[in-house]
Design a protein around this motif. Sequence first.
Motif, mmCIF file in Angstrom:
data_model
loop_
_atom_site.group_PDB
_atom_site.id
_atom_site.type_symbol
_atom_site.label_atom_id
_atom_site.label_comp_id
_atom_site.label_asym_id
_atom_site.label_seq_id
_atom_site.Cartn_x
_atom_site.Cartn_y
_atom_site.Cartn_z
ATOM 1 N N ASP A 177 0.454 -1.194 -0.087
ATOM 2 C CA ASP A 177 -0.053 -0.016 -0.215
ATOM 3 C C ASP A 177 0.908 0.963 0.014
ATOM 4 O O ASP A 177 1.808 1.629 0.925
ATOM 5 C CB ASP A 177 -0.877 -0.112 1.249
ATOM 6 C CG ASP A 177 -1.743 0.414 1.123
ATOM 7 O OD1 ASP A 177 -2.080 2.001 0.787
ATOM 8 O OD2 ASP A 177 -2.776 0.763 2.026
ATOM 9 N N THR A 180 0.089 3.736 2.492
ATOM 10 C CA THR A 180 0.379 3.987 3.975
ATOM 11 C C THR A 180 1.533 4.182 4.169
ATOM 12 O O THR A 180 2.209 4.912 5.403
ATOM 13 C CB THR A 180 0.394 2.750 4.193
ATOM 14 O OG1 THR A 180 -2.021 2.516 4.008
ATOM 15 C CG2 THR A 180 0.143 2.362 5.711
ATOM 16 N N TRP A 194 -2.345 5.881 9.017
ATOM 17 C CA TRP A 194 -1.898 4.534 8.919
ATOM 18 C C TRP A 194 -1.816 3.254 10.001
ATOM 19 O O TRP A 194 -2.125 2.794 10.009
ATOM 20 C CB TRP A 194 -0.409 4.930 9.023
ATOM 21 C CG TRP A 194 0.650 5.922 10.038
ATOM 22 C CD1 TRP A 194 0.887 7.555 9.602
ATOM 23 C CD2 TRP A 194 0.566 4.997 11.227
ATOM 24 N NE1 TRP A 194 1.004 7.645 11.132
ATOM 25 C CE2 TRP A 194 0.855 6.285 11.846
ATOM 26 C CE3 TRP A 194 0.808 3.978 11.952
ATOM 27 C CZ2 TRP A 194 1.316 6.029 13.440
ATOM 28 C CZ3 TRP A 194 1.132 3.364 13.093
ATOM 29 C CH2 TRP A 194 1.779 4.656 13.706
ATOM 30 N N ARG A 197 -4.291 0.651 9.628
ATOM 31 C CA ARG A 197 -3.804 -0.910 7.955
ATOM 32 C C ARG A 197 -2.735 -1.382 7.954
ATOM 33 O O ARG A 197 -1.617 -0.318 9.210
ATOM 34 C CB ARG A 197 -3.579 0.729 6.641
ATOM 35 C CG ARG A 197 -4.779 1.868 7.081
ATOM 36 C CD ARG A 197 -4.952 2.882 5.953
ATOM 37 N NE ARG A 197 -6.049 3.499 6.157
ATOM 38 C CZ ARG A 197 -6.679 3.646 4.792
ATOM 39 N NH1 ARG A 197 -6.453 2.506 4.132
ATOM 40 N NH2 ARG A 197 -7.992 3.665 4.969
ATOM 41 N N HIS A 201 -2.427 -3.403 1.107
ATOM 42 C CA HIS A 201 -3.703 -2.969 0.615
ATOM 43 C C HIS A 201 -5.133 -4.112 1.367
ATOM 44 O O HIS A 201 -4.155 -5.489 0.832
ATOM 45 C CB HIS A 201 -4.116 -3.249 -1.179
ATOM 46 C CG HIS A 201 -2.750 -2.183 -1.816
ATOM 47 N ND1 HIS A 201 -3.515 -0.721 -1.587
ATOM 48 C CD2 HIS A 201 -2.168 -1.625 -2.282
ATOM 49 C CE1 HIS A 201 -3.628 0.398 -2.220
ATOM 50 N NE2 HIS A 201 -2.504 -0.675 -3.315
ATOM 51 N N ALA A 204 -6.306 -4.921 7.516
ATOM 52 C CA ALA A 204 -6.046 -4.353 8.143
ATOM 53 C C ALA A 204 -5.445 -4.380 9.423
ATOM 54 O O ALA A 204 -5.632 -5.525 9.567
ATOM 55 C CB ALA A 204 -7.488 -3.759 8.846
#
Length: 652
Positions: A177, A180, A194, A197, A201, A204
């Motif tokens: 990602d 992030t 951030w 995350r 991608h 979580a």
Amino acid sequence: MNPSSATAPGRARLAEVAVAPGFVVAIREQPARSPAEPSADPASLGLPGDPVWSALPGLRVYGAWRPGQVRSAVYRDVRMVVLGHCLASDDRLARELRDMIEHEGIRAEGIEGSEGRMGRGLDLPGAYVCIVATRDSVRIRSDLAGQYPVFVSRADGWAVAASHARLLARLHRREPDAVTAAARIACAHVPPLWADRSPFHDIARVAGGAVLRLRPGMPPVVRRTETLFGIDPLARGAHTLHDALTAAVAARSAAGAVASDFSGGLDSTTLAFLAARFGQGPVAAVTYHHPDAPAGDLAHARRFARLDARLRHIVVEGRHDTLPFDLDAARKQGTHTAPIGRADDDEPVPGMLARGRSLLRLAAVGPPACHLTGEGGDAVLGAPPAYLAHVASRGHARTFARHCLAQARRHDASAAALAAQALRTARTPGAEALVHLAAALRSGTIAEGPTSWIDGVTWWPPVGEAVSWLTPATRRALADRAERAACDGTHHLDGVAAAVHVAGAAELRHSADAQRHLRELGHRHGVDVHAPFLDDRVVRACLAVTPGERVDPAGGKPLLAAALRGTVPPAVLDRRSKGDYTREEYLGARRAEPWLRALWADSALADAGIVEPAAVLRSLARFTAGVAVPLGAFRQLVATEVWLRARREERS
């Protein structure tokens, strides 16, 4: 067939992905069309490890956990599994589960009601992840700091949670990602951008202390838990901290041989003296020193070591091939056993740039029962600069003036300007501050000059020079994310106490990530690394104390001093200075300059559209010339570049 080898066609063996110990649990979100459907069986996912419970085959534990670090209890067909540094007895685990079931409505056929005891935090000493499972439902809670993180991903009809994001990325084919990564580099003190995350991608990360619920046929649910923040006076907090910290060290010392970092700084030195007091034998106290870049710790460490004959002082000297940043030299000298970066690093953390130095410390004493570090002490015993806004909001004019004057002298700033900044922050809602940050990111108006302490007396202090490394598209993406965070209502942005709590949570998370990296590094080399300051009880005791009372504007740590006066020698608790290792960072960067420059000629970050190499090279030239740069942001930048390259090499 072993489930870990029963992989779907075209899917890599997940057992080869995760090296450090962890857990994984898979719950079917969408009902299978028939029981015979292959994908209805968790074994079809090729999950690593071994099932914990035959009634829930999707719950597995993988990796070579140390003895006593995978514990379980069963009561009325409900199973609780605790993984990590849980210091409670087996009987205590069983009582905790029994009380949870008797009083909070957990039944074998499901989990009902609020998060209750689990959400408030199990009253068990240590730092650990706790899993409570019925036959088809699971609740998972990480430790408060997050050194035992929980990641969750959804794909192909399954919700899967695990200790390692990289495992989920391989399972669900997730890519890194970029936004992030940029947030961790340039906005490390803006957790709404951030913190929830992972580096990938659509994977979580569950907040520290929050509870993740997985149930068949339903999406995952995360329930945040409230931490008692800033409610206790110093005297009460000191009493609670004394009990929590001494019990944490005593339990670890009773298990066998103990070693401790002994930098001469307050946190690790305190732990060494506690271990000597409660242990069964001498404590190996390890001081790291680089003769070409002294940190100012060695003289203090030698003086303190003479105060207790139970301390066996060991001085470890750094070498040119263990300097930070000089990963290429370390590889050539054999200090690292892998190419630059490691494919098994779960996420980019600055500690990976100083792996050689860390290994020197750990190797100095071999594999004792546990090696104590002071990681987390700064995060829980102090408070971020925004604490001044909290003091201002409480209306204690005399205390506010005293702190502003003392901090202004300490940081060579104007007391009037400091007070004005604190009052502005106290009057600004967090969501409004996020909107202002978004506007500055979008317009490129964040100052690039050196960041002063006064700049931190705010909700969201970005790093201006680090923002200048980002491409315009990445800055716009960060601005969009900041605007969404301001509107979604999930980040507890009401009141100036929240400003201090959120900023402190960011520091705590950075400490937890650093400790996780060191713990997993130690595991690979046979050393069990513990951080008592990151235990749940210790974190809770410290954060409950009013921020203004956790800070002595003249230096020192009043909460720790009040908690351990009479237990640790006064000379240790009264120290006001701490070692400064930035000289070693600059020396390492100068020696590694050719390699660092080469990174940006073929940069993975640039290929991903995250950074402008020319801007990075300008900062690198200043860094290697000895000019001040935002060191934390630069270390995160290089760590991310190294990590992305390892991902690229892994795919090729």
